[in-house]
Enzyme design. Structure first.
Site, PDB file in Angstrom:
ATOM      1  N   LYS A   1      67.572-120.001 -23.018  1.00  4.55           N
ATOM      2  CA  LYS A   1      68.067-121.274 -22.503  1.00  4.55           C
ATOM      3  C   LYS A   1      67.716-122.343 -23.726  1.00  4.55           C
ATOM      4  O   LYS A   1      68.345-123.502 -23.668  1.00  4.55           O
ATOM      5  CB  LYS A   1      67.238-121.900 -21.237  1.00  4.55           C
ATOM      6  CG  LYS A   1      67.541-121.119 -20.140  1.00  4.55           C
ATOM      7  CD  LYS A   1      67.058-121.392 -18.735  1.00  4.55           C
ATOM      8  CE  LYS A   1      67.827-120.788 -17.555  1.00  4.55           C
ATOM      9  NZ  LYS A   1      67.139-119.459 -17.489  1.00  4.55           N
TER      10      LYS A   1
HETATM   11  C1  LIG Z   1      68.134-118.340 -16.862  1.00  7.51           C
HETATM   12  C2  LIG Z   1      67.643-116.906 -17.090  1.00  7.51           C
HETATM   13  C3  LIG Z   1      68.582-115.812 -16.729  1.00  7.51           C
HETATM   14  C4  LIG Z   1      69.850-116.027 -16.127  1.00  7.51           C
HETATM   15  O1  LIG Z   1      70.909-116.924 -16.843  1.00  7.51           O
HETATM   16  P1  LIG Z   1      72.022-117.596 -15.981  1.00  7.51           P
HETATM   17  O2  LIG Z   1      72.683-118.497 -16.996  1.00  7.51           O
HETATM   18  O3  LIG Z   1      71.488-118.494 -14.818  1.00  7.51           O
HETATM   19  O4  LIG Z   1      72.848-116.302 -15.312  1.00  7.51           O
HETATM   20  C5  LIG Z   1      68.314-114.735 -17.413  1.00  7.51           C
HETATM   21  N1  LIG Z   1      67.308-114.344 -18.077  1.00  7.51           N
HETATM   22  C6  LIG Z   1      66.363-115.293 -18.449  1.00  7.51           C
HETATM   23  C7  LIG Z   1      65.040-115.032 -19.082  1.00  7.51           C
HETATM   24  C8  LIG Z   1      66.281-116.696 -17.895  1.00  7.51           C
HETATM   25  O5  LIG Z   1      65.604-117.634 -18.488  1.00  7.51           O
END
Ligand SMILES: *Cc1c(COP(=O)(O)O)cnc(C)c1O
Length: 460
Positions: free
Chosen positions: A110
């Site tokens: 993220k």
């Molecule tokens: C947010 C997240 C996901 C999922 O990502 P999306 O964009 O919501 O599909 C997977 N792994 C981790 C570690 C995350 O923080």
């Protein structure tokens, strides 16, 4: 570049307004009116470039900013990453690669989107001579990514509400150790639902909302999806695109990350399959397998960032699959409010042209962490392990598979230790996290108290 709402009833907006709005006024999500194309020559020319330059070339047609300004924001966004390649690829086995997206400041993918969005918001606000207040509720991870993105920016205050005593120590320290005056970690005497309810109530208090310039940066923001398109290009080119195709497996919750892969494909990147990997909370896998999209309760897992009941960005994929028919999407979303819907046969076939899917249960996730550790020495976080397990079921001899590693194993030390027998250490640059001074404000679970505290802090 103009953006249209997936529900067809909100005004089209330019990049900056779509970013600042987040959700469209008709409840829909913004998507590009027309997806810009990159030719095979444009893609081939990305080979060997620094990540920041790839990011600039891939995102430039989506963004309305002068080139030098945008380049400068990208440089600031990724300068704090702990790896020169930003998103390095490692090989797991024959034809199978792992894209490490966890070298950012909070050790999860993220950061790629949040770090850039922080810079974009700061630039927009500084140019307009305005300030905004970012607010979010967190059960752990999203809060620290937002704090890292906005710390020290002078046109922005960031308030994160978290349930006092109910986040892990690493998560709490990531939120309470940044010392910048514009960072406000609020420990609420309540649980996560109380924090979320308080944030929602603030947005519905229009006087408050307008007086502090309240803004959210949740996962449906188009700018977040856009930032994630870049690493599909950088990794595919490293493995020979555009001269050969690659496939991706993506550990998926809200569908934002994998939808970014779909955009890369639409831009011209030769992607063969996009494989959705889910944990036990498998609404997306069930939908692709059966055409029925039905909500079920959320079961807690060792990959908590994928524990979802409703996958908010899936709406963007539905909009595409229904031939960009906003009325059809409005109808589906109304049915989802009642529990779920059936995807039409035509739309399901369109989805299956691009996406495959699979799921991993808890035992399979742990077994994958153990097996990959033993075979390669690479330590996977539980989310990445879900991806690797599903990817292994979708390998093809002539097309390389890239699985996205979405978090650093040290963010989930208990699950990893119980699978491998050893506790993954924090990277060196964070090793002193436990020694840094903490700063947070404890506040009662009362909207009035939280709002007065915020007003007071903003005016200082
Ligand atoms: C947010 C997240 C996901 C999922 O990502 P999306 O964009 O919501 O599909 C997977 N792994 C981790 C570690 C995350 O923080």
């Amino acid at each position: 570049m103009h953006y249209v709402s997936t529900r067809g009833q909100a005004p089209d907006l330019g990049f900056e307004d779509a970013m600042l709005a987040g959700l469209a006024r008709d409840g829909g999500l913004y998507v590009p009116g027309v997806v810009p194309q990159m030719s095979a020559g444009d893609i081939a020319a990305l080979a060997g470039l620094p990540y920041e330059e790839v990011a600039f070339r891939v995102m430039r047609p989506f963004v309305d900013l002068p080139d030098e300004v945008f380049q400068d924001l990208i440089a600031k966004a990724y300068g704090g990453f702990g790896h020169a390649a930003r998103a390095p690829l490692v090989q797991l086995g024959s034809g199978h690669f792992l894209l490490e997206l966890f070298h950012g400041p909070t050790l999860a993918f993220k950061d790629f989107a949040m770090q850039l969005i922080g810079q974009l918001f700061q630039e927009a606000m500084a140019r307009k001579g305005e300030r905004i207040t970012i607010v979010g509720a967190t059960s752990g991870d999203t809060g620290s990514a937002a704090i890292e993105a906005f710390r020290g920016l002078d046109a922005v205050d960031v308030f994160i509400l978290f349930p006092h005593g109910r986040v892990s120590e690493v998560q709490r320290r990531q939120m309470t150790t940044p010392s910048e005056a514009n960072v406000h970690a609020l420990a609420v005497d309540g649980d996560f639902d109380d924090c979320q309810a308080a944030v929602k109530a603030m947005f519905n208090d229009f006087d408050f909302r307008d007086s502090v310039g309240l803004t959210a940066v949740n996962s449906i923001n188009w700018a977040r999806v856009l930032a994630q398109v870049v690493y599909y290009f950088s990794s595919a080119v490293a493995l020979g695109a555009p001269h050969r195709s690659v496939s991706f497996t993506v550990p998926t919750g809200n569908f934002g990350d994998i939808f970014a892969g779909y955009i890369a494909k639409k831009m011209g990147l030769p992607i063969d399959r996009l494989v959705v990997a889910t944990n036990r909370n498998d609404i997306l896998h069930r939908t692709l397998a059966t055409g029925r999209h039905m909500k079920e309760g959320v079961a807690p897992t060792i990959s908590p960032s994928m524990d979802i009941q409703v996958s908010s960005n899936f709406e963007r994929a539905l909009f595409e699959a229904y031939g960009r028919d906003g009325g059809a999407v409005r109808q589906l979303m109304a049915e989802l409010g009642e529990g779920g819907f059936d995807v039409s046969q035509g739309a399901l076939e369109t989805l299956r042209e691009h996406y495959d899917s699979g799921r991993a249960d808890e035992a399979e996730t742990a077994a994958t962490i153990r097996a990959i550790h033993a075979a390669t020495g690479e330590t996977l976080c539980p989310h990445s392990a879900v991806g690797v397990k599903v990817a292994q079921e979708h390998l093809h001899a002539d097309t390389p598979m890239i699985t996205l590693a979405t978090a650093h194993p040290a963010k989930f030390p208990d699950a990893v230790e119980s699978a491998t027998g050893s506790r993954p250490p924090l990277p060196n640059r964070m090793a002193d996290l436990y020694d840094r001074p903490e700063r947070m404000t404890r506040v009662a679970n009362a909207l009035g108290d939280i709002q007065s505290l915020m007003r007071e802090r903003i005016s200082q």
